[in-house]
Design a protein around this motif. Structure first.
Motif, PDB file in Angstrom:
ATOM      1  N   ILE A  27       0.838  -1.208   0.000  1.00 41.09           N
ATOM      2  CA  ILE A  27       0.000   0.000   0.000  1.00 41.09           C
ATOM      3  C   ILE A  27       0.872   1.257   0.000  1.00 41.09           C
ATOM      4  CG2 ILE A  27      -1.656   1.317   1.374  1.00 41.09           C
ATOM      5  CD1 ILE A  27      -2.783  -1.436   2.308  1.00 41.09           C
ATOM      6  N   ALA A  28       1.918   1.268   0.833  1.00 38.81           N
ATOM      7  CA  ALA A  28       2.798   2.442   0.907  1.00 38.81           C
ATOM      8  C   ALA A  28       3.534   2.656  -0.411  1.00 38.81           C
ATOM      9  CB  ALA A  28       3.798   2.274   2.049  1.00 38.81           C
ATOM     10  N   ARG A  29       4.042   1.584  -1.009  1.00 39.79           N
ATOM     11  CA  ARG A  29       4.782   1.732  -2.277  1.00 39.79           C
ATOM     12  C   ARG A  29       3.866   2.197  -3.415  1.00 39.79           C
ATOM     13  NH1 ARG A  29       9.641   0.352  -0.826  1.00 39.79           N
ATOM     14  NH2 ARG A  29      10.127  -1.609   0.182  1.00 39.79           N
ATOM     15  N   LEU A  30       2.665   1.616  -3.507  1.00 41.35           N
ATOM     16  CA  LEU A  30       1.746   2.013  -4.578  1.00 41.35           C
ATOM     17  C   LEU A  30       1.263   3.449  -4.400  1.00 41.35           C
ATOM     18  CD1 LEU A  30      -0.329  -1.249  -5.106  1.00 41.35           C
ATOM     19  CD2 LEU A  30       1.444  -0.292  -6.590  1.00 41.35           C
ATOM     20  N   SER A  31       0.969   3.830  -3.169  1.00 48.15           N
ATOM     21  CA  SER A  31       0.512   5.201  -2.947  1.00 48.15           C
ATOM     22  C   SER A  31       1.637   6.201  -3.212  1.00 48.15           C
ATOM     23  CB  SER A  31      -0.036   5.373  -1.534  1.00 48.15           C
ATOM     24  OG  SER A  31       0.992   5.210  -0.592  1.00 48.15           O
ATOM     25  N   THR A  32       2.863   5.812  -2.925  1.00 49.42           N
ATOM     26  CA  THR A  32       3.978   6.707  -3.222  1.00 49.42           C
ATOM     27  C   THR A  32       4.208   6.820  -4.721  1.00 49.42           C
ATOM     28  OG1 THR A  32       4.969   6.061  -1.118  1.00 49.42           O
ATOM     29  CG2 THR A  32       6.365   7.245  -2.639  1.00 49.42           C
ATOM     30  N   MET A  33       3.992   5.740  -5.460  1.00 46.52           N
ATOM     31  CA  MET A  33       4.107   5.818  -6.925  1.00 46.52           C
ATOM     32  C   MET A  33       3.042   6.761  -7.498  1.00 46.52           C
ATOM     33  SD  MET A  33       6.657   4.165  -7.848  1.00 46.52           S
ATOM     34  CE  MET A  33       7.779   3.415  -6.709  1.00 46.52           C
ATOM     35  N   ALA A  34       1.829   6.686  -6.976  1.00 49.47           N
ATOM     36  CA  ALA A  34       0.774   7.601  -7.417  1.00 49.47           C
ATOM     37  C   ALA A  34       1.124   9.040  -7.026  1.00 49.47           C
ATOM     38  CB  ALA A  34      -0.568   7.193  -6.814  1.00 49.47           C
ATOM     39  N   THR A  35       1.678   9.217  -5.842  1.00 53.49           N
ATOM     40  CA  THR A  35       2.092  10.542  -5.389  1.00 53.49           C
ATOM     41  C   THR A  35       3.184  11.100  -6.293  1.00 53.49           C
ATOM     42  OG1 THR A  35       1.523  10.002  -3.119  1.00 53.49           O
ATOM     43  CG2 THR A  35       3.048  11.822  -3.437  1.00 53.49           C
ATOM     44  N   LEU A  36       4.119  10.232  -6.686  1.00 54.31           N
ATOM     45  CA  LEU A  36       5.182  10.678  -7.587  1.00 54.31           C
ATOM     46  C   LEU A  36       4.627  11.134  -8.934  1.00 54.31           C
ATOM     47  CD1 LEU A  36       8.088   8.182  -6.927  1.00 54.31           C
ATOM     48  CD2 LEU A  36       8.158  10.660  -6.751  1.00 54.31           C
ATOM     49  N   ALA A  37       3.641  10.418  -9.440  1.00 54.57           N
ATOM     50  CA  ALA A  37       3.029  10.826 -10.708  1.00 54.57           C
ATOM     51  C   ALA A  37       2.404  12.209 -10.580  1.00 54.57           C
ATOM     52  CB  ALA A  37       1.988   9.795 -11.142  1.00 54.57           C
ATOM     53  N   VAL A  38       1.703  12.452  -9.488  1.00 55.68           N
ATOM     54  CA  VAL A  38       1.080  13.765  -9.269  1.00 55.68           C
ATOM     55  C   VAL A  38       2.154  14.836  -9.058  1.00 55.68           C
ATOM     56  CG1 VAL A  38      -0.396  15.087  -7.690  1.00 55.68           C
ATOM     57  CG2 VAL A  38      -1.067  12.788  -8.401  1.00 55.68           C
ATOM     58  N   MET A  39       3.203  14.499  -8.296  1.00 55.78           N
ATOM     59  CA  MET A  39       4.256  15.484  -8.041  1.00 55.78           C
ATOM     60  C   MET A  39       4.973  15.884  -9.322  1.00 55.78           C
ATOM     61  SD  MET A  39       5.945  14.139  -4.469  1.00 55.78           S
ATOM     62  CE  MET A  39       7.267  15.341  -4.465  1.00 55.78           C
ATOM     63  N   TRP A  40       5.309  14.906 -10.162  1.00 56.61           N
ATOM     64  CA  TRP A  40       5.986  15.224 -11.419  1.00 56.61           C
ATOM     65  C   TRP A  40       5.073  16.054 -12.334  1.00 56.61           C
ATOM     66  CZ3 TRP A  40      10.925  15.279 -12.307  1.00 56.61           C
ATOM     67  CH2 TRP A  40      11.768  14.414 -11.634  1.00 56.61           C
ATOM     68  N   ALA A  41       3.797  15.689 -12.405  1.00 57.18           N
ATOM     69  CA  ALA A  41       2.857  16.442 -13.233  1.00 57.18           C
ATOM     70  C   ALA A  41       2.701  17.871 -12.713  1.00 57.18           C
ATOM     71  CB  ALA A  41       1.504  15.738 -13.279  1.00 57.18           C
ATOM     72  N   ALA A  42       2.586  18.006 -11.386  1.00 61.22           N
ATOM     73  CA  ALA A  42       2.442  19.342 -10.796  1.00 61.22           C
ATOM     74  C   ALA A  42       3.701  20.174 -11.026  1.00 61.22           C
ATOM     75  CB  ALA A  42       2.160  19.214  -9.303  1.00 61.22           C
ATOM     76  N   ALA A  43       4.860  19.543 -10.907  1.00 55.37           N
ATOM     77  CA  ALA A  43       6.119  20.264 -11.105  1.00 55.37           C
ATOM     78  C   ALA A  43       6.224  20.800 -12.529  1.00 55.37           C
ATOM     79  CB  ALA A  43       7.295  19.356 -10.789  1.00 55.37           C
ATOM     80  N   VAL A  44       5.915  19.953 -13.495  1.00 57.38           N
ATOM     81  CA  VAL A  44       5.990  20.369 -14.903  1.00 57.38           C
ATOM     82  C   VAL A  44       4.962  21.465 -15.184  1.00 57.38           C
ATOM     83  CG1 VAL A  44       5.598  19.574 -17.265  1.00 57.38           C
ATOM     84  CG2 VAL A  44       6.974  18.204 -15.703  1.00 57.38           C
ATOM     85  N   TYR A  45       3.756  21.310 -14.668  1.00 56.15           N
ATOM     86  CA  TYR A  45       2.696  22.300 -14.902  1.00 56.15           C
ATOM     87  C   TYR A  45       3.069  23.655 -14.302  1.00 56.15           C
ATOM     88  CZ  TYR A  45      -1.790  24.646 -14.734  1.00 56.15           C
ATOM     89  OH  TYR A  45      -2.783  25.569 -14.870  1.00 56.15           O
ATOM     90  N   VAL A  46       3.566  23.647 -13.079  1.00 54.90           N
ATOM     91  CA  VAL A  46       3.871  24.914 -12.397  1.00 54.90           C
ATOM     92  C   VAL A  46       5.069  25.593 -13.042  1.00 54.90           C
ATOM     93  CG1 VAL A  46       4.603  25.933 -10.200  1.00 54.90           C
ATOM     94  CG2 VAL A  46       2.806  24.209 -10.233  1.00 54.90           C
ATOM     95  N   VAL A  47       6.081  24.836 -13.444  1.00 53.67           N
ATOM     96  CA  VAL A  47       7.257  25.436 -14.083  1.00 53.67           C
ATOM     97  C   VAL A  47       6.890  26.031 -15.439  1.00 53.67           C
ATOM     98  CG1 VAL A  47       9.496  24.884 -15.134  1.00 53.67           C
ATOM     99  CG2 VAL A  47       8.969  24.080 -12.850  1.00 53.67           C
ATOM    100  N   GLN A  48       5.999  25.391 -16.174  1.00 47.92           N
ATOM    101  CA  GLN A  48       5.609  25.875 -17.501  1.00 47.92           C
ATOM    102  C   GLN A  48       4.664  27.069 -17.444  1.00 47.92           C
ATOM    103  OE1 GLN A  48       4.057  22.516 -19.609  1.00 47.92           O
ATOM    104  NE2 GLN A  48       6.086  21.852 -20.284  1.00 47.92           N
ATOM    105  N   ASP A  49       4.015  27.293 -16.309  1.00 42.61           N
ATOM    106  CA  ASP A  49       3.066  28.396 -16.188  1.00 42.61           C
ATOM    107  C   ASP A  49       3.841  29.699 -15.972  1.00 42.61           C
ATOM    108  OD1 ASP A  49       0.776  29.874 -15.960  1.00 42.61           O
ATOM    109  OD2 ASP A  49       0.241  29.120 -13.961  1.00 42.61           O
ATOM    110  N   LYS A  50       3.986  30.480 -17.027  1.00 41.50           N
ATOM    111  CA  LYS A  50       4.791  31.712 -16.979  1.00 41.50           C
ATOM    112  C   LYS A  50       4.031  32.885 -16.374  1.00 41.50           C
ATOM    113  CE  LYS A  50       8.255  29.968 -19.286  1.00 41.50           C
ATOM    114  NZ  LYS A  50       9.465  29.626 -18.676  1.00 41.50           N
ATOM    115  N   GLU A  51       2.714  32.790 -16.273  1.00 38.81           N
ATOM    116  CA  GLU A  51       1.918  33.901 -15.768  1.00 38.81           C
ATOM    117  C   GLU A  51       2.078  34.089 -14.266  1.00 38.81           C
ATOM    118  OE1 GLU A  51      -2.102  33.339 -16.997  1.00 38.81           O
ATOM    119  OE2 GLU A  51      -1.548  33.129 -19.101  1.00 38.81           O
ATOM    120  N   ARG A  52       2.320  33.033 -13.557  1.00 35.80           N
ATOM    121  CA  ARG A  52       2.432  33.102 -12.090  1.00 35.80           C
ATOM    122  C   ARG A  52       3.876  33.391 -11.697  1.00 35.80           C
ATOM    123  NH1 ARG A  52      -1.331  28.173  -9.951  1.00 35.80           N
ATOM    124  NH2 ARG A  52      -3.205  28.893 -10.958  1.00 35.80           N
ATOM    125  N   GLN A  53       3.999  33.987 -10.559  1.00 37.11           N
ATOM    126  CA  GLN A  53       5.326  34.289 -10.020  1.00 37.11           C
ATOM    127  C   GLN A  53       5.762  33.218  -9.014  1.00 37.11           C
ATOM    128  OE1 GLN A  53       7.162  36.771 -11.163  1.00 37.11           O
ATOM    129  NE2 GLN A  53       5.513  37.245 -12.587  1.00 37.11           N
TER     130      GLN A  53
END
Length: 188
Positions: A27-53
């Protein structure tokens, strides 16, 4: 107390580990894999968003994602590594493997704190932080997986007897006449 009860003493406690604790590692490993997917997606989205500071949150999420990915892959690397117990590399690897269970849980909890400093402006960052907190708590709970053991202990007393060994000795007495012996040999 009957004879059967005398021979058998049974001490018991609950026999089943709760299914959640039995499977906490998966359970811990699978939930961390899902968390990693969200973290990587959030990181890419936030870095690409040039409008925000708030691009620093994206860069922080990238760094945190790299660290979490490394710690989640250590169990795979550890299973496949061929390393003697000597040398600097093996010593460093033992330190990395030491960070598991509650230590990894606290580390993940601390990694989630900077994401919340920006407030509610970055929703994906908040979701990543909450998921990282959940993973940290699962790893802390994983620490108690082996500590909470439900066992049945059974002691059986089997009656035994000591065998009696009888030593049988025979005294054999033979009488030979040397004269008769010599006569037969001489006679030939």
């Amino acid at each position: 107390m009957s004879a059967g009860e005398k021979d058998r003493i049974l001490t018991s406690s609950p026999t089943k580990t709760p299914p959640f604790l039995r499977n906490i590692t998966i359970i811990a490993r699978l939930s961390t894999m899902a968390t990693l997917a969200v973290m990587w997606a959030a990181a890419v989205y936030v870095v690409q968003d040039k409008e925000r500071q708030t691009q620093y949150v994206g860069f922080y999420l990238i760094a945190a994602s790299v660290v979490v990915t490394f710690f989640e892959l250590t169990w795979v690397i550890n299973k496949s590594a061929c390393c003697r117990q000597e040398g600097c590399c093996c010593f460093c690897w033992q330190i990395v493997m030491w960070v598991d269970n509650w230590k990894k849980g606290i580390f993940y909890l601390l990694l989630s704190v900077p994401v919340f400093l920006e407030g509610m402006r970055i929703i994906l960052g908040m979701v990543s932080g909450f998921l990282l907190i959940m993973c940290g708590l699962l790893y802390i709970l994983k620490t108690f997986k082996d500590g909470i053991v439900y066992t049945v202990t059974e002691t059986q007393y089997i009656p035994t007897t000591t065998p009696v060994i009888k030593v049988i000795t025979h005294e054999i007495s033979t009488q030979t006449e040397d004269k008769h012996y010599y006569q037969e040999i001489s006679g030939h």
